[in-house]
Design a protein around this motif. Structure first.
Motif, PDB file in Angstrom:
ATOM      1  N   ALA A 109      72.655  77.109   4.253  1.00  0.00           N
ATOM      2  CA  ALA A 109      71.823  77.753   5.275  1.00  0.00           C
ATOM      3  C   ALA A 109      70.772  78.624   4.593  1.00  0.00           C
ATOM      4  O   ALA A 109      71.035  79.240   3.555  1.00  0.00           O
ATOM      5  N   ASN A 110      69.593  78.659   5.173  1.00  0.00           N
ATOM      6  CA  ASN A 110      68.535  79.507   4.641  1.00  0.00           C
ATOM      7  C   ASN A 110      68.610  80.928   5.192  1.00  0.00           C
ATOM      8  O   ASN A 110      68.085  81.853   4.574  1.00  0.00           O
ATOM      9  N   SER A 111      69.223  81.078   6.355  1.00  0.00           N
ATOM     10  CA  SER A 111      69.369  82.385   6.968  1.00  0.00           C
ATOM     11  C   SER A 111      70.512  82.320   7.971  1.00  0.00           C
ATOM     12  O   SER A 111      70.826  81.247   8.486  1.00  0.00           O
ATOM     13  N   PHE A 112      71.116  83.457   8.250  1.00  0.00           N
ATOM     14  CA  PHE A 112      72.215  83.545   9.206  1.00  0.00           C
ATOM     15  C   PHE A 112      71.890  84.679  10.165  1.00  0.00           C
ATOM     16  O   PHE A 112      71.782  85.841   9.750  1.00  0.00           O
ATOM     17  N   LEU A 113      71.706  84.358  11.443  1.00  0.00           N
ATOM     18  CA  LEU A 113      71.351  85.340  12.454  1.00  0.00           C
ATOM     19  C   LEU A 113      72.386  85.325  13.576  1.00  0.00           C
ATOM     20  O   LEU A 113      72.812  84.258  14.012  1.00  0.00           O
ATOM     21  N   VAL A 114      72.745  86.517  14.031  1.00  0.00           N
ATOM     22  CA  VAL A 114      73.658  86.635  15.161  1.00  0.00           C
ATOM     23  C   VAL A 114      72.814  86.719  16.428  1.00  0.00           C
ATOM     24  O   VAL A 114      71.829  87.467  16.483  1.00  0.00           O
ATOM     25  N   LYS A 115      73.205  85.940  17.431  1.00  0.00           N
ATOM     26  CA  LYS A 115      72.474  85.940  18.697  1.00  0.00           C
ATOM     27  C   LYS A 115      72.457  87.350  19.294  1.00  0.00           C
ATOM     28  O   LYS A 115      73.490  88.008  19.351  1.00  0.00           O
TER      29      LYS A 115
END
Length: 159
Positions: A113-119
């Motif tokens: 993954a290039n980035s991990f974001l929480v909704k």
């Protein structure tokens, strides 16, 4: 980056799809969004299989927004599959999920993954997140344009 480059949203929950699309509008993120409702559909879209065979109507995305928890094939499996496809490896994959579990974060990055974001929990924060996505991933970062090589004629091979 052009505003006509496609974003692939891999999300099974209709309410999240609507929230994301609406927040894109409010953030002036005008790129077309293709939605895959589960991992199987995402892989079919990216492979150009079945109903997604016409690349003029279903172009490869410039960015993939990927939920992790989905029926059928989950987000981790999709991410792993994408990173094994030579022609898809360069497409940024942004995990956008409800999970903030450190094991999910670590696994997503391990799989590429290039980035991990929480909704976000509220709509205003979705808009801010959309602005950040637009500014960083679509305006600032230089990414390659994915190009699918033509399929080989397998019938001719067997003759």
């Amino acid at each position: 980056m052009t505003d006509d480059a496609v974003i692939l949203l891999v999300e099974d929950r209709e309410d999240d799809v609507l929230l994301i699309k609406k927040s894109f509008e409010r953030a002036h993120l005008t790129n077309p969004v293709q939605v895959a409702r589960d991992g199987d559909e995402a892989i079919a879209y990216l492979s150009g299989e079945g109903e997604f065979g016409n690349r003029a109507d279903n172009p490869l995305p410039i960015l993939i927004l990927l939920d992790l928890k989905m029926p059928k094939v989950g987000g981790f499996e999709v991410l792993s599959w994408v990173r094994k496809q030579e022609e898809l490896r360069a497409i940024p994959v942004i995990v956008l999920t409800c999970s903030d579990q450190i094991r999910d974060v670590n696994k997503a990055y391990e799989l590429g993954a290039n980035s991990f974001l929480v909704k976000p929990l509220d709509f205003e924060n979705y808009i801010e997140l959309s602005k950040l996505l637009r500014q960083y991933w679509l305006k600032t970062v230089v990414v390659t344009t994915p190009v699918r090589p033509p399929r080989e004629n397998t019938e001719a091979f067997w003759r």
